[in-house]
Design a protein around this motif. Structure first.
Motif, PDB file in Angstrom:
ATOM      1  N   ARG A  55       0.849  -1.193   0.000  1.00  0.00           N
ATOM      2  CA  ARG A  55       0.000   0.000   0.000  1.00  0.00           C
ATOM      3  C   ARG A  55       0.881   1.238   0.000  1.00  0.00           C
ATOM      4  NH1 ARG A  55      -5.765  -0.877  -0.136  1.00  0.00           N
ATOM      5  NH2 ARG A  55      -5.991  -3.070   0.385  1.00  0.00           N
ATOM      6  N   VAL A  56       0.440   2.273  -0.688  1.00  0.00           N
ATOM      7  CA  VAL A  56       1.080   3.584  -0.617  1.00  0.00           C
ATOM      8  C   VAL A  56       0.187   4.437   0.278  1.00  0.00           C
ATOM      9  CG1 VAL A  56       1.772   5.653  -1.875  1.00  0.00           C
ATOM     10  CG2 VAL A  56       2.138   3.398  -2.895  1.00  0.00           C
ATOM     11  N   PRO A  57       0.616   4.713   1.517  1.00  0.00           N
ATOM     12  CA  PRO A  57      -0.201   5.555   2.386  1.00  0.00           C
ATOM     13  C   PRO A  57      -0.114   7.017   1.951  1.00  0.00           C
ATOM     14  CG  PRO A  57       1.822   4.909   3.506  1.00  0.00           C
ATOM     15  CD  PRO A  57       1.821   4.220   2.177  1.00  0.00           C
ATOM     16  N   VAL A  58      -1.271   7.681   1.927  1.00  0.00           N
ATOM     17  CA  VAL A  58      -1.359   9.094   1.555  1.00  0.00           C
ATOM     18  C   VAL A  58      -1.757   9.843   2.826  1.00  0.00           C
ATOM     19  CG1 VAL A  58      -2.417  10.773   0.006  1.00  0.00           C
ATOM     20  CG2 VAL A  58      -2.082   8.408  -0.757  1.00  0.00           C
ATOM     21  N   PHE A  59      -0.871  10.696   3.319  1.00  0.00           N
ATOM     22  CA  PHE A  59      -1.027  11.328   4.630  1.00  0.00           C
ATOM     23  C   PHE A  59      -1.547  12.760   4.537  1.00  0.00           C
ATOM     24  CE2 PHE A  59       2.310   8.157   5.141  1.00  0.00           C
ATOM     25  CZ  PHE A  59       1.923   7.529   6.314  1.00  0.00           C
ATOM     26  N   PRO A  60      -2.281  13.237   5.577  1.00  0.00           N
ATOM     27  CA  PRO A  60      -2.598  14.666   5.652  1.00  0.00           C
ATOM     28  C   PRO A  60      -1.294  15.474   5.638  1.00  0.00           C
ATOM     29  CG  PRO A  60      -3.903  13.446   7.250  1.00  0.00           C
ATOM     30  CD  PRO A  60      -2.877  12.490   6.698  1.00  0.00           C
ATOM     31  N   VAL A  61      -1.235  16.487   4.795  1.00  0.00           N
ATOM     32  CA  VAL A  61       0.001  17.220   4.559  1.00  0.00           C
ATOM     33  C   VAL A  61       0.579  17.853   5.823  1.00  0.00           C
ATOM     34  CG1 VAL A  61      -1.107  19.395   3.889  1.00  0.00           C
ATOM     35  CG2 VAL A  61       1.140  18.801   2.947  1.00  0.00           C
ATOM     36  N   ASP A  62      -0.294  18.259   6.762  1.00  0.00           N
ATOM     37  CA  ASP A  62       0.195  18.915   7.972  1.00  0.00           C
ATOM     38  C   ASP A  62       0.491  17.933   9.104  1.00  0.00           C
ATOM     39  OD1 ASP A  62      -2.510  18.331   8.257  1.00  0.00           O
ATOM     40  OD2 ASP A  62      -2.939  20.140   9.415  1.00  0.00           O
ATOM     41  N   GLU A  63       0.396  16.634   8.828  1.00  0.00           N
ATOM     42  CA  GLU A  63       0.640  15.642   9.875  1.00  0.00           C
ATOM     43  C   GLU A  63       1.781  14.685   9.557  1.00  0.00           C
ATOM     44  OE1 GLU A  63      -2.992  13.623  10.844  1.00  0.00           O
ATOM     45  OE2 GLU A  63      -3.920  15.444  11.617  1.00  0.00           O
ATOM     46  N   ALA A  64       2.414  14.827   8.408  1.00  0.00           N
ATOM     47  CA  ALA A  64       3.471  13.875   8.047  1.00  0.00           C
ATOM     48  C   ALA A  64       4.539  14.555   7.203  1.00  0.00           C
ATOM     49  CB  ALA A  64       2.888  12.695   7.287  1.00  0.00           C
ATOM     50  N   ASN A  65       5.757  14.094   7.357  1.00  0.00           N
ATOM     51  CA  ASN A  65       6.867  14.549   6.535  1.00  0.00           C
ATOM     52  C   ASN A  65       7.996  13.523   6.628  1.00  0.00           C
ATOM     53  OD1 ASN A  65       7.226  15.761   9.325  1.00  0.00           O
ATOM     54  ND2 ASN A  65       9.221  16.187   8.436  1.00  0.00           N
ATOM     55  N   MET A  66       8.966  13.679   5.767  1.00  0.00           N
ATOM     56  CA  MET A  66      10.153  12.823   5.797  1.00  0.00           C
ATOM     57  C   MET A  66      11.306  13.622   6.368  1.00  0.00           C
ATOM     58  SD  MET A  66       9.243   9.859   4.622  1.00  0.00           S
ATOM     59  CE  MET A  66      10.819   9.056   4.353  1.00  0.00           C
ATOM     60  N   GLU A  67      12.019  13.043   7.295  1.00  0.00           N
ATOM     61  CA  GLU A  67      13.248  13.622   7.840  1.00  0.00           C
ATOM     62  C   GLU A  67      14.348  12.620   7.555  1.00  0.00           C
ATOM     63  OE1 GLU A  67      12.708  14.715  11.928  1.00  0.00           O
ATOM     64  OE2 GLU A  67      11.078  16.099  11.449  1.00  0.00           O
ATOM     65  N   ASP A  68      15.192  12.957   6.615  1.00  0.00           N
ATOM     66  CA  ASP A  68      16.179  12.032   6.075  1.00  0.00           C
ATOM     67  C   ASP A  68      15.419  10.831   5.521  1.00  0.00           C
ATOM     68  OD1 ASP A  68      18.438  13.665   6.658  1.00  0.00           O
ATOM     69  OD2 ASP A  68      18.275  13.024   8.747  1.00  0.00           O
ATOM     70  N   GLU A  69      15.648   9.657   6.004  1.00  0.00           N
ATOM     71  CA  GLU A  69      14.950   8.459   5.532  1.00  0.00           C
ATOM     72  C   GLU A  69      13.970   7.947   6.582  1.00  0.00           C
ATOM     73  OE1 GLU A  69      15.129   6.715   2.468  1.00  0.00           O
ATOM     74  OE2 GLU A  69      16.008   8.626   1.893  1.00  0.00           O
ATOM     75  N   VAL A  70      13.403   8.865   7.372  1.00  0.00           N
ATOM     76  CA  VAL A  70      12.481   8.504   8.446  1.00  0.00           C
ATOM     77  C   VAL A  70      11.142   9.210   8.214  1.00  0.00           C
ATOM     78  CG1 VAL A  70      12.077   8.590  10.945  1.00  0.00           C
ATOM     79  CG2 VAL A  70      14.389   8.188  10.067  1.00  0.00           C
ATOM     80  N   LEU A  71      10.049   8.438   8.243  1.00  0.00           N
ATOM     81  CA  LEU A  71       8.715   9.002   8.174  1.00  0.00           C
ATOM     82  C   LEU A  71       8.344   9.534   9.551  1.00  0.00           C
ATOM     83  CD1 LEU A  71       5.811   9.394   7.028  1.00  0.00           C
ATOM     84  CD2 LEU A  71       5.391   7.000   7.669  1.00  0.00           C
ATOM     85  N   VAL A  72       7.863  10.768   9.609  1.00  0.00           N
ATOM     86  CA  VAL A  72       7.364  11.355  10.856  1.00  0.00           C
ATOM     87  C   VAL A  72       5.879  11.632  10.647  1.00  0.00           C
ATOM     88  CG1 VAL A  72       7.568  13.221  12.522  1.00  0.00           C
ATOM     89  CG2 VAL A  72       9.612  12.396  11.321  1.00  0.00           C
ATOM     90  N   HIS A  73       5.053  10.966  11.462  1.00  0.00           N
ATOM     91  CA  HIS A  73       3.594  11.128  11.369  1.00  0.00           C
ATOM     92  C   HIS A  73       3.057  11.340  12.772  1.00  0.00           C
ATOM     93  CE1 HIS A  73      -0.575   9.347  11.154  1.00  0.00           C
ATOM     94  NE2 HIS A  73      -0.633  10.317  10.265  1.00  0.00           N
ATOM     95  N   ASN A  74       2.420  12.490  13.004  1.00  0.00           N
ATOM     96  CA  ASN A  74       1.899  12.841  14.327  1.00  0.00           C
ATOM     97  C   ASN A  74       2.964  12.703  15.413  1.00  0.00           C
ATOM     98  OD1 ASN A  74      -0.651  13.493  13.400  1.00  0.00           O
ATOM     99  ND2 ASN A  74      -1.331  11.374  13.523  1.00  0.00           N
ATOM    100  N   GLN A  75       4.108  13.226  15.178  1.00  0.00           N
ATOM    101  CA  GLN A  75       5.268  13.226  16.074  1.00  0.00           C
ATOM    102  C   GLN A  75       5.840  11.845  16.356  1.00  0.00           C
ATOM    103  OE1 GLN A  75       2.525  15.268  17.784  1.00  0.00           O
ATOM    104  NE2 GLN A  75       3.165  17.011  16.557  1.00  0.00           N
ATOM    105  N   GLU A  76       5.369  10.815  15.674  1.00  0.00           N
ATOM    106  CA  GLU A  76       5.967   9.486  15.810  1.00  0.00           C
ATOM    107  C   GLU A  76       6.883   9.245  14.626  1.00  0.00           C
ATOM    108  OE1 GLU A  76       3.668   6.128  17.024  1.00  0.00           O
ATOM    109  OE2 GLU A  76       2.033   7.418  17.690  1.00  0.00           O
ATOM    110  N   GLN A  77       8.026   8.612  14.911  1.00  0.00           N
ATOM    111  CA  GLN A  77       9.006   8.338  13.864  1.00  0.00           C
ATOM    112  C   GLN A  77       8.941   6.870  13.454  1.00  0.00           C
ATOM    113  OE1 GLN A  77      12.846   9.635  15.187  1.00  0.00           O
ATOM    114  NE2 GLN A  77      12.301  11.796  14.988  1.00  0.00           N
ATOM    115  N   TYR A  78       8.972   6.660  12.137  1.00  0.00           N
ATOM    116  CA  TYR A  78       8.912   5.315  11.566  1.00  0.00           C
ATOM    117  C   TYR A  78      10.087   5.130  10.618  1.00  0.00           C
ATOM    118  CZ  TYR A  78       4.022   5.572  13.093  1.00  0.00           C
ATOM    119  OH  TYR A  78       2.868   5.711  13.832  1.00  0.00           O
ATOM    120  N   GLU A  79      11.041   4.326  11.031  1.00  0.00           N
ATOM    121  CA  GLU A  79      12.157   3.985  10.155  1.00  0.00           C
ATOM    122  C   GLU A  79      11.740   2.818   9.275  1.00  0.00           C
ATOM    123  OE1 GLU A  79      15.556   3.214  12.584  1.00  0.00           O
ATOM    124  OE2 GLU A  79      15.753   5.313  13.174  1.00  0.00           O
ATOM    125  N   ASP A  80      12.525   2.555   8.256  1.00  0.00           N
ATOM    126  CA  ASP A  80      12.293   1.413   7.389  1.00  0.00           C
ATOM    127  C   ASP A  80      12.208   0.145   8.242  1.00  0.00           C
ATOM    128  OD1 ASP A  80      12.087   0.210   4.768  1.00  0.00           O
ATOM    129  OD2 ASP A  80      14.113  -0.542   5.080  1.00  0.00           O
TER     130      ASP A  80
END
Length: 127
Positions: A55-80
């Protein structure tokens, strides 16, 4: 009506699909879980089920971003490889079909590098 756009990094390319979400939280919705897979310029959710596509998750623009190679969504960090669960919904359009205009929303951005066979999942606003 939902409008989608993209967060772009410095070179004008993005590995993260995002959209402008309505102010309300989206109510009760489906849940999806799996592992974050950051691969070849695209963020996926791998459900670890041989019968399901990525699945390709599509996030609310103001709740998610990429920091280097880490997904940040609602202040939680998700590495590969990190486990993740999101609330939202999807339709059974593959990325390739959605790029061709088979989408239930007016404006859709999907990173060019995402696999055309992956399915789209729209993540609800946190509530």
């Amino acid at each position: 009506m939902i409008f989608l756009t993209a967060c772009e990094d410095g070179d004008g390319d993005s590995s993260l699909a995002t959209y402008v979400a309505p102010e309300e939280d989206g109510g009760d919705a489906s849940r999806i879980s799996g592992e974050i897979l950051i691969e070849e310029g695209c963020v996926y959710l791998d459900q670890k089920n041989p019968t399901d596509n990525l699945r390709v998750p599509v996030f609310p623009v103001d709740e998610a971003n990429m920091e280097d190679e880490v997904l940040v969504h609602n202040q939680e960090q998700y590495e590969d490889g990190a486990p993740a669960e999101f609330r939202g919904g999807g339709w059974n359009s593959k990325v390739g079909d959605a790029r061709g205009g088979d989408a239930f929303i007016d404006s859709l951005y999907l990173p060019d590098r995402c696999d055309d066979e992956a399915l789209v999942f729209v993540v609800n606003r946190a509530g």
